[in-house]
Enzyme design. Structure first.
Site, mmCIF file in Angstrom:
data_model
loop_
_atom_site.group_PDB
_atom_site.id
_atom_site.type_symbol
_atom_site.label_atom_id
_atom_site.label_comp_id
_atom_site.label_asym_id
_atom_site.label_seq_id
_atom_site.Cartn_x
_atom_site.Cartn_y
_atom_site.Cartn_z
ATOM 1 C CD GLU B 94 -2.733 1.427 2.381
ATOM 2 O OE1 GLU B 94 -2.655 0.628 3.332
ATOM 3 O OE2 GLU B 94 -3.399 2.472 2.420
ATOM 4 C CE LYS B 224 -4.930 -17.314 13.437
ATOM 5 N NZ LYS B 224 -4.568 -18.514 12.735
ATOM 6 C CG ASP B 298 -1.218 -16.924 12.244
ATOM 7 O OD1 ASP B 298 -1.635 -16.517 11.136
ATOM 8 O OD2 ASP B 298 -1.712 -17.909 12.811
ATOM 9 C CG HIS B 389 -3.367 7.638 -0.138
ATOM 10 N ND1 HIS B 389 -3.491 8.209 1.100
ATOM 11 C CD2 HIS B 389 -3.181 6.309 0.080
ATOM 12 C CE1 HIS B 389 -3.409 7.262 2.025
ATOM 13 N NE2 HIS B 389 -3.223 6.104 1.438
#
Lengths: 397, 397, 397, 397
Positions: B94, B224, B298, B389
């Protein structure tokens, strides 16, 4: 030349404003790291991606993370856009993950495959306008509704592929939150919608008599954050994967009965509801993250994309209808990191790189998630959850 | 030899049960992919990691995702465990992200640095026991409380570093959810707690008169998945980063006044509350994901870790007190993907690889998140969010 | 003499500080209302309750609301504390409500009755202490843990029936929220716990070296507000009612099959989860409100008490196991409004007035809720939901 | 004659199908209660309401709950519909409540009064249609959108005052939840919308080629249950009350400084957000419940109506802007219990009985809530919270 000046005793990272995306600058930054921290970035410096191509994706580039990719599949999908057998590249460091998704894919394939479809799509930017009081805020909202065509024109003047679908409005006190909903073609669209909404807000400010103050995000977008509004009203794609699991196949491949699965489902739904979970299923985040890393998605979107609603029914014949709905799957087949070296290759493996493929990719994501749900849910019940991690997930000396 | 048999018309991915983690098998799988999909995995096949080392981290390995790493810093941290100037490797695609965090780090450093501390830690596995009715479930819960020492012994018999802290109990109808809370040393601990809890549950089943049925996860872990219980009761580390931003530095570096920031904060908190967001701040997910990919965490845990509570006050002298609390930061300095080639290097850059470093790493994560909060929140108000951006995030032909 | 002075043009309501709870003052206030608004309070002024007895329950008393009471029952309960056949007074103005609960009671009674039990109880007051930073806040928390006995003594010095069970601790930045959990005998206990916690906080302030500032409620109690923490950790009583509905009885009395009910249940749970509902069942609030008004409970607690988790299973023989868990049932058999004229009578009808009866009353509440769940859920499916309201709920000219 | 037959050993409550709403039947039921339970319903049997008038509001009528009413005010409101000085009847048994709201009303009045406005209104019934798969469900949704005019006509054919505004659509798997949003005139509208939506669903079933099965409520209405969707999308009226509290008045009347209030507000918002509260303010439920009981509202709606978002700002001059937004205020000025004896009188005191007054009543509700927020929030900080309850809330021997 690398620019390593020191300001106020602050040692700055080497940069070259004229051309910062070169092998030299990357090497200079690795050398800088070694000098400052004593760590040689040998593996980080080993890559095949051309530094010139990462401009627009990273600043202060110095190398790459090598994230292992495993292959799972084939997964048979009978989707609206994704049709056929798919082999899925998954980038992860969690042992067992690929193996687990793989066996779920087998179960689904042997049950006739997965049906998939994108049922809704919206990408948002949500500014907030600050009026003098609640009454003015309400009237301002009506004014916005009446000028929708002009506002849409202003927003869309900034983009080729983005289209403004509707503006949701939410009132708190004197504040009027406007949630701009767009379709964004094959891109995820966060930047596109930001730019378009800025143009729309400036148009509003220029044309509304009160010229009200606004903030470009009032935090209800809700970008990079799970939220209930995203689950309800969709962020990115709302995708459904569904399958009818054969009772016989489940027993044979997973060692579990469909009745047991459905019985346990009641218990897991009660638990999920009690604790305010973002997902009443098992672990959508695992499969999505592995696919996102492999294919150059903005991985931070896992925070939103992992939300899901599982809905199942035990059929009279003992087969098990299983659906999963992902209400906030933010993906792209174009733009962002999708065009980088390994990322593009992985998208191509799925036949999903470039224009016109984002729905297909979204469908594959959902199908993969469903595969993972069947595998983990079964493992928890069959008692091989811990043993398989013990066998496949040992990764310490 | 690679095993590419076909079962029921299903073409299977090449595997060699005797030694699957070799260059040959990886190449065979890339060739298989090329044959099945027409995609040559040239870049995916370019890596320096030794396939033998990824056993325990991946199955069906065929190469790597090359995720660009940018460097940000220095960030001055006055933590309990992390102290000094840190340069932070961030893996992302990004554009603008690294630059934005970088300027936030400068602001914090010029404001005297970030204080950080881990205030709580718990990793969970949450089985559910099914009793005959609610009364029996309550009595079962009392029985468990009375046998805590035995249950703890059973659980800890399976692990060197895991320790059972307490068992939370939650009743629904005839169900008793037991939420086992552990400390897990330098590991994230999901597998460790699964194995330990399985042993504990088996002990309970063997010793309780009713020998009640259980499921190893009743979905309230909530692994999760973001959830309210995790925010409240902590999952992984609960870490706080706090700083007092100088009014002058904010104006000079970000072009925003602290009063404006605090005014906007009220609006953003109202919005976050209204929409049921997991995070009343800006974008913790961005910085965490970039650090997680770089350092072998993770990454799917971003689904949980991105939750946050920002708490701020405008001080009488115009400076701005800013804290962020991450209630579910799941990280490791050892085990999982932390020992892989590039991942270990990045941890070493932070001085966080291996035993005894997990709290330090957790503190750095929180400090980085705070840097990102200051930068994005300011950009939204100063009007350079979209323009930056546009300048740094262009990545399409 | 009534005191109707005017301050700053503000006409004040008549009061008599020396004895405000008399027929005369009540009449004076009704006269005042008539003078100011033109409304004669003829019915409001018709009551049998002695004004002297409402001191402590109301200020500026001028009469009563006459809320119609209907009788439902008998409801057969096989509870831990409530045992036998109960006739339940329900105060409501919603047509159909009593009839609907009544038929649910019949179904449950014909299915062998309802089992009920209180599985947990805690009433809270949750102050927040403000420390200098997060590290101090954590250490402060440890200090509190170590002084639990002293803090408990300080708290309990203010009350005969309240007992401090434990103090939950929650950290945000430099803030340490302490959630004091009490048992409160037969009272609901909000005032008792407020007073006890104030004493405890004053003890802490006097004894902790930093003498930290605190606020007696940091809004996580969460008094008079539904919240996830209350659902998880119980507020008031956590009560379960469960029954096994006979397939035959459901079909005969409600015109619905148990399979259909279970099928629909999956759909309703998915919906409840999606929208972030406080209750995945039908309408606990209706029955609870009617009982609360009739029996002098603090009716505002319906905001918390209406939360519920339904958990059901279709049994192999076609019968239907149905449980409802109320995690935040705040009730009293003594104190508050329970001793007033009609309120006490209604508690006596249930055999629940006075000391030692609060668990029995809590169980009856839960059983009544379950009755209502069966009736409404069936009506929605059988198609008589609208028609019955049309028949019983017409209340307009 | 009263019908007290016994079926299967079940003693039934006396009823007279031909005319059940008489003094005789009420007395017969009180006698029945006395016979079965030993409790004489002396006070319950004392009422002035005519039994014939409660038909449509209650079944098995046997008397009334006498709930004490206290008077608070005057409250100065500068609303869109409510304008002037109001005296507010509040029915409660919680000592201190009326006194506390009363002093909040004084503060607001001395600060120039409260501005109020209804910014949105929707009453819902939300059926769910069950299709064969997700794709069909999506196409079904499009079909519904295209037939909006016909569906609206079908719905509105059943009601004089209800109008269908829009149908929200939410997909989960093969399910399509349709959330019908209506305006309902001066009624709360739950029954009206149920009936209208039934007609609409029947029209859909008759006209859609698949004639899909539906359930009239898929539990996302969410009737009698707090939910996030209701906070976001409004249920009943969305009403805002706002005021600018004078720094001097707050100090004089409440003993608190506006700076302190704003400082504490940050802490309370952090707490509310952390615990997933339905309301980030103090206690909207208290004032609303007391007004609902007094004025014949469906009090069970407090479960939904108590949700609120407080938004405040400290102004440069030290005054304090305070708004509260009630997103789910369900009220009526006509129908339901509003026409009963005492209830109508209380509505008339507010000038709110009958047609055309529901917005005015909603505004008064919100203004009263704001008064209560100021009083309790101040009491918590000034330290007179516990002492005032000790003084006014003692109600035990």
């Amino acid at each position: 030349m690398a620019d390593t000046t020191t300001t106020n005793g602050r040692v700055r990272i080497p940069r070259d404003p004229s051309d910062d995306y070169t092998q030299e600058l990357a090497a200079a930054r690795r050398a800088f790291v070694q000098e400052r921290t004593g760590t040689e970035l040998r593996h980080v410096g080993h890559y095949s991606v051309d530094p010139a191509t990462v401009q627009g994706n990273i600043e202060n580039f110095l190398g790459v993370a090598q994230v292992p990719i495993g292959l799972a599949g084939p997964l048979h999908i009978n989707g609206e856009h994704a049709r056929g057998e798919f082999y899925v590249p998954m980038a992860t460091t969690e042992g067992t993950l690929v193996a687990s998704y793989n066996r779920g894919m087998r179960l689904l394939s042997e049950s006739g495959g997965v049906r998939t479809t994108v049922v809704e799509e919206h990408m948002q930017r949500a500014p907030v306008f600050v009026l003098d009081d609640a009454l003015e805020a309400r009237e301002f909202g009506n004014w916005v509704d009446e000028r929708f065509a002009d506002i849409k024109a202003a927003a869309e003047s900034t983009t080729r592929s983005g289209q403004l679908s509707y503006i949701g409005q939410y009132s708190i006190g004197p504040l009027r939150y406007l949630r701009f909903n767009y379709t964004t073609g094959d891109a995820a669209g966060q930047n596109m919608t930001g730019k378009a909404t800025l143009a729309a807000c400036e148009w509003i400010r220029a044309n509304h008599p009160a010229s009200p103050r606004y903030i470009l995000s009032g935090n209800i977008d809700t970008d990079k954050k799970h939220s209930r509004i995203n689950m309800l009203l969709t962020r990115g794609k709302r995708v459904v994967a569904e399958a009818t699991i054969k009772k016989e196949a489940l027993q044979r491949l997973m060692g579990v009965d469909t009745e047991t699965l459905f019985w346990a489902r009641q218990i897991q739904m009660a638990g999920s509801f009690l604790v305010g979970s973002a997902n009443n299923g098992a672990h959508a985040a695992n499969g999505l993250t592995a696919m996102f890393i492999a294919t150059g998605q903005d991985v931070a979107n896992v925070s939103e994309a992992h939300a899901a609603v599982s809905y199942t029914q035990l059929l009279p014949n003992g087969d098990y209808y299983w659906s999963i709905t992902l209400p906030a799957l933010i993906v792209a087949s174009y733009g962002g990191g999708t065009g980088l070296a390994t990322q593009r290759e992985c998208l191509e493996v799925l036949g999903c790189y470039g224009s016109g493929n984002v729905h297909k990719f979204a469908e594959i994501c959902a199908a993969v998630v469903l595969a993972g749900e069947t595998s983990l849910s079964s493992a928890v019940l069959a008692g091989d959850w811990v043993s398989s991690h013990d066998q496949l997930g040992r990764n310490r000396p």
